[in-house]
Motif scaffolding. Structure first.
Motif, PDB file in Angstrom:
ATOM      1  N   GLU A 185      39.299 -85.086 -14.208  1.00 13.75           N
ATOM      2  CA  GLU A 185      40.499 -85.877 -13.948  1.00 13.75           C
ATOM      3  C   GLU A 185      40.159 -87.348 -13.786  1.00 13.75           C
ATOM      4  O   GLU A 185      40.875 -88.225 -14.292  1.00 13.75           O
ATOM      5  N   MET A 186      39.076 -87.631 -13.064  1.00 16.21           N
ATOM      6  CA  MET A 186      38.651 -89.016 -12.870  1.00 16.21           C
ATOM      7  C   MET A 186      38.299 -89.678 -14.204  1.00 16.21           C
ATOM      8  O   MET A 186      38.691 -90.820 -14.468  1.00 16.21           O
ATOM      9  N   ILE A 187      37.584 -88.960 -15.044  1.00 16.09           N
ATOM     10  CA  ILE A 187      37.204 -89.503 -16.353  1.00 16.09           C
ATOM     11  C   ILE A 187      38.439 -89.790 -17.192  1.00 16.09           C
ATOM     12  O   ILE A 187      38.560 -90.856 -17.807  1.00 16.09           O
ATOM     13  N   TRP A 188      39.377 -88.842 -17.243  1.00 17.20           N
ATOM     14  CA  TRP A 188      40.583 -89.023 -18.063  1.00 17.20           C
ATOM     15  C   TRP A 188      41.430 -90.189 -17.562  1.00 17.20           C
ATOM     16  O   TRP A 188      41.966 -90.964 -18.357  1.00 17.20           O
ATOM     17  N   LYS A 189      41.520 -90.339 -16.272  1.00 20.67           N
ATOM     18  CA  LYS A 189      42.424 -91.345 -15.697  1.00 20.67           C
ATOM     19  C   LYS A 189      41.840 -92.756 -15.682  1.00 20.67           C
ATOM     20  O   LYS A 189      42.533 -93.727 -15.959  1.00 20.67           O
ATOM     21  N   GLU A 190      40.556 -92.896 -15.355  1.00 20.67           N
ATOM     22  CA  GLU A 190      40.018 -94.218 -15.054  1.00 20.67           C
ATOM     23  C   GLU A 190      38.999 -94.768 -16.052  1.00 20.67           C
ATOM     24  O   GLU A 190      38.625 -95.927 -15.948  1.00 20.67           O
ATOM     25  N   THR A 191      38.546 -93.962 -16.995  1.00 19.73           N
ATOM     26  CA  THR A 191      37.515 -94.448 -17.915  1.00 19.73           C
ATOM     27  C   THR A 191      38.009 -95.629 -18.745  1.00 19.73           C
ATOM     28  O   THR A 191      37.312 -96.638 -18.899  1.00 19.73           O
ATOM     29  N   GLY A 192      39.211 -95.516 -19.286  1.00 18.33           N
ATOM     30  CA  GLY A 192      39.739 -96.605 -20.109  1.00 18.33           C
ATOM     31  C   GLY A 192      39.876 -97.895 -19.339  1.00 18.33           C
ATOM     32  O   GLY A 192      39.534 -98.980 -19.836  1.00 18.33           O
ATOM     33  N   TRP A 193      40.353 -97.801 -18.100  1.00 21.43           N
ATOM     34  CA  TRP A 193      40.523 -99.007 -17.283  1.00 21.43           C
ATOM     35  C   TRP A 193      39.173 -99.628 -16.949  1.00 21.43           C
ATOM     36  O   TRP A 193      39.051-100.852 -16.855  1.00 21.43           O
ATOM     37  N   GLY A 194      38.163 -98.789 -16.793  1.00 24.73           N
ATOM     38  CA  GLY A 194      36.844 -99.300 -16.468  1.00 24.73           C
ATOM     39  C   GLY A 194      36.174-100.069 -17.594  1.00 24.73           C
ATOM     40  O   GLY A 194      35.192-100.787 -17.367  1.00 24.73           O
ATOM     41  N   THR A 195      36.694 -99.929 -18.807  1.00 21.85           N
ATOM     42  CA  THR A 195      36.088-100.641 -19.947  1.00 21.85           C
ATOM     43  C   THR A 195      36.451-102.124 -19.975  1.00 21.85           C
ATOM     44  O   THR A 195      35.804-102.889 -20.705  1.00 21.85           O
ATOM     45  N   ILE A 196      37.453-102.539 -19.198  1.00 22.28           N
ATOM     46  CA  ILE A 196      37.948-103.918 -19.292  1.00 22.28           C
ATOM     47  C   ILE A 196      36.851-104.927 -19.003  1.00 22.28           C
ATOM     48  O   ILE A 196      36.641-105.881 -19.765  1.00 22.28           O
ATOM     49  N   LEU A 197      36.130-104.754 -17.887  1.00 21.53           N
ATOM     50  CA  LEU A 197      35.092-105.705 -17.505  1.00 21.53           C
ATOM     51  C   LEU A 197      33.951-105.722 -18.521  1.00 21.53           C
ATOM     52  O   LEU A 197      33.407-106.791 -18.840  1.00 21.53           O
ATOM     53  N   PHE A 198      33.594-104.562 -19.040  1.00 20.02           N
ATOM     54  CA  PHE A 198      32.499-104.505 -20.008  1.00 20.02           C
ATOM     55  C   PHE A 198      32.898-105.137 -21.339  1.00 20.02           C
ATOM     56  O   PHE A 198      32.084-105.795 -21.979  1.00 20.02           O
ATOM     57  N   LEU A 199      34.147-104.944 -21.756  1.00 22.75           N
ATOM     58  CA  LEU A 199      34.614-105.599 -22.981  1.00 22.75           C
ATOM     59  C   LEU A 199      34.657-107.113 -22.801  1.00 22.75           C
ATOM     60  O   LEU A 199      34.355-107.867 -23.737  1.00 22.75           O
ATOM     61  N   ALA A 200      35.025-107.558 -21.610  1.00 15.92           N
ATOM     62  CA  ALA A 200      35.014-108.995 -21.332  1.00 15.92           C
ATOM     63  C   ALA A 200      33.598-109.551 -21.387  1.00 15.92           C
ATOM     64  O   ALA A 200      33.363-110.648 -21.909  1.00 15.92           O
ATOM     65  N   ALA A 201      32.637-108.786 -20.860  1.00 12.61           N
ATOM     66  CA  ALA A 201      31.236-109.215 -20.918  1.00 12.61           C
ATOM     67  C   ALA A 201      30.728-109.240 -22.357  1.00 12.61           C
ATOM     68  O   ALA A 201      29.995-110.155 -22.756  1.00 12.61           O
ATOM     69  N   LEU A 202      31.144-108.243 -23.151  1.00 18.25           N
ATOM     70  CA  LEU A 202      30.725-108.199 -24.555  1.00 18.25           C
ATOM     71  C   LEU A 202      31.311-109.350 -25.362  1.00 18.25           C
ATOM     72  O   LEU A 202      30.692-109.821 -26.317  1.00 18.25           O
TER      73      LEU A 202
END
Length: 318
Positions: A185-202
């Protein structure tokens, strides 16, 4: 004479510094005005309530109030450490925290790396939007969806299994399935939101580094290994340190909604125990002591992880 000259010089420097500070404050006054609501929020709702942790060292009674309650020192901590529930709570919380770090934390990084390799902007932004959406769904709805899918009474999965002649699986009451459900459930709900900072860094990686790597004959995979990952390594380290600060915060609402008498043996964690003792039983001092212990563990984890990061050559968070 010399002392007078020095004092006059110090006074002149002090006046100049004061004038420079006043000019900066006046110049940036609108920025400080916009900053005020955020500062007030943290002062009122974050820092002001911190004095409440003192009731962990009291036999607090709402009728006697904070100043009228007796001080008992470390009695509540000794009681908690001597109870049999302590080992069970620490074990359950620690296992879920480890699962969170090893299974959930790397996924936003992997998805950000994959999205970074996509060249069609329309497809990339569509995927980003789709994986962001679950973040805005409440845990009540998420757990409700899980029950609709997996319950034995009309659950979609079990009905599908029964239609093929199989036996229905009572996964929601099986303690072996509790932790996979929580992490899934945690992976399905929050994984996409967690990519924001990493995409900004990339997005901040110098494109000339990729051009130089291509000239040297590096393919897409080697560019990712030798250019992309080193470029965002500091971001990964900082976020990992911050994540360790909430290492034992495995989420109250989600776990509380998934708990039942059959899986409580593996699902009872510090948050649910604090709720039961503090809210349901009214033992405010004891529950505060339990929560304070958990917070101290978080501070130790942050300091230790930051020290190791600096030893490894990273900047850390302070």
């Amino acid at each position: 004479m010399k002392a007078t000259t020095v004092d006059a010089g110090v006074k002149r420097v002090s006046i100049l510094s004061s004038n420079v500070l006043k000019k900066r404050l006046l110049k940036n006054r609108w920025l400080y005005y916009m900053l005020t609501p955020g500062v007030l929020y943290f002062l009122i709702f974050k820092y002001a309530p911190m004095w409440g942790v003192l009731i962990a060292f009291q036999d607090y009674s709402p009728f006697n109030g904070f100043w009228g309650s007796d001080w008992v020192g470390l009695t509540h901590f000794r009681t908690f450490f001597s109870e049999p529930e302590f080992v069970l709570l620490f074990k359950n919380t620690f296992i879920l925290a480890i699962y969170n770090i090893f299974f959930f934390f790397p996924l936003p990084i992997l998805i950000a790396l994959m999205l970074n390799e996509v060249r069609k902007e329309v497809f990339k932004r569509t995927v980003q939007s789709l994986i962001y959406i679950p973040h805005f769904i409440s845990w009540v709805v998420v757990v409700g969806l899980v029950h609709i899918l997996f319950t034995t009474e009309g659950g979609i999965l079990n009905e599908l299994i029964a239609s093929f002649g199989g036996q229905k699986l009572n996964m929601l009451l099986d303690k072996d399935w509790f932790r996979p459900f929580i992490i899934g459930e945690m992976i399905w709900k929050e994984t996409g939101w967690g990519t924001i900072l990493f995409l900004a860094a990339l997005a901040g990686v110098d494109t000339q580094l990729y051009e130089a790597a291509r000239i040297d004959g590096a393919g897409r995979w080697k560019q990712m290994i030798h250019v992309t990952l080193p470029a965002i390594r500091s971001t990964i380290v900082v976020l990992l340190i911050l994540r360790l600060g909430s290492f034992l915060d495995v989420g109250f609402e989600q776990i509380f909604l998934m708990l039942n008498p059959m899986n409580r043996e593996v699902g009872e964690v510090f948050e649910t125990y604090v709720y039961e003792r503090g809210i349901q039983q009214g033992d405010f001092s004891y529950s505060t002591a339990v929560n304070l212990f958990k917070s101290v563990i978080g501070i130790v984890m942050v300091v230790g992880a930051n020290h190791l990061a600096k030893k490894a050559g990273e900047e850390g968070i302070y």
